[in-house]
Design a protein around this motif. Structure first.
Motif: not given
Length: 303
Positions: A184, A187, A245, A248-249, A251, A254
């Motif tokens: 999590s 990115t 997506r 933005r989230e 986790n 996603r």
């Protein structure tokens, strides 16, 4: 019994097998192959499928220790699937793949299938844990597409090679994203993977615009293959939406969705290329492979 069957279908990533079949079938069509020659293209499709199944089973055998900690519900760590049977599937698939390719009537097919089997072994036995892992996974998919091109002189020539390379680059992007699917907030891999996926689509679009340089070109096709380019553009839209997506989230859910979207988009990349080079009608059977992949993907995980 039903639960055991599902476990083995999960082990070989059954939904993804249709994406592997689409690769070699698309490769066959791109270099001028015809559906009217099933004795040639069907063994290539089956070779792709069994090699892919062997590779995913080997991946889970090698990762058993990690999966016991991070994914205890998977077939092997949960004991729903037998380790001995999994090893048998791996060995059988890696041997059967090149044999099936040889049955297509081309020694080049068997050579490419052997290279693909070696690439799978190299990836699963250690390279996947290195910085070269995603690139090696992409190379496996490049060889899978090239397998369908093995009956053409020089594997279809430079424009066909560029299409195969672009396809492999897209898979490398998916693999970079998948490296973060259990984390999590991370990115970096996702952003890098999205860049590679978009670059790959641009390469494929460039190859599509050179459709008259493919073997046995259809000179009646328009210079701008609008249908194929539209499909490639829609794939770009879908994978970027899933990636956005996840950004933005950030986790695991996603990330896994972004990976799954990329995997199922592989069929549509094949469809777009075939539509561009051989026309929409020729691409329909390739597109139909998406239906079982989608339906099975709702029941069985594909990452």
């Amino acid at each position: 019994m039903k639960s055991a069957a599902i476990a083995y279908l999960q082990l070989i990533r059954m939904p993804n097998l249709f994406t592997a079949a689409a690769d070699s079938l698309a490769g066959w069509l791109l270099v001028g192959g015809s559906y009217e020659q099933p004795a040639r293209w069907l063994p290539l499709v089956l070779a792709s499928v069994v090699l892919y199944a062997a590779g995913t089973a080997l991946n889970d055998v090698i990762d058993l220790g990690i999966d016991r900690r991070e994914r205890p519900g998977r077939p092997l760590p949960s004991s729903r699937a037998s380790l001995r049977v999994a090893v048998f599937l791996v060995c059988t698939g890696l041997i059967a793949g090149p044999i099936l390719a040889w049955l297509s009537g081309s020694s080049t097919s068997s050579v490419v299938a052997v290279l693909l089997a070696l690439c799978i072994l190299g990836y699963d036995l250690g390279l996947k844990k290195t910085v070269l892992g995603p690139e090696f996974m992409g190379a496996c998919r490049t060889l899978n597409l090239l397998l369908g091109m093995t009956h053409a002189p020089e594997l279809g020539g430079p424009v066909a090679w560029s299409a195969a390379a672009g396809y492999g680059l897209f898979v490398a992007g998916i693999t970079w994203i998948s490296r973060s699917e259990t984390e999590s907030g991370q990115t970096g891999g996702l952003l890098g993977g999205l860049v590679l996926e978009n670059l790959a689509i641009l390469i494929l679009a460039g190859a599509a615009l050179q459709h008259r340089r493919f073997p046995l070109p259809d000179l009646d096709r328009p210079l701008i293959p609008a249908e194929g380019l539209l499909i490639l553009a829609l794939v770009a839209l879908v994978i970027n939406q899933a990636g956005s997506r996840a950004i933005r989230e950030p986790n695991p859910s996603r990330f896994q969705r972004a990976v799954k979207t990329g995997i199922f988009s592989l069929i549509w990349l094949n469809v777009g290329m075939v539509a561009a080079v051989r026309g929409p009608q020729a691409s329909v059977p390739v597109a139909l492979l998406w239906v079982p992949a989608l339906l099975l993907g709702r029941r069985l995980y594909s990452t």
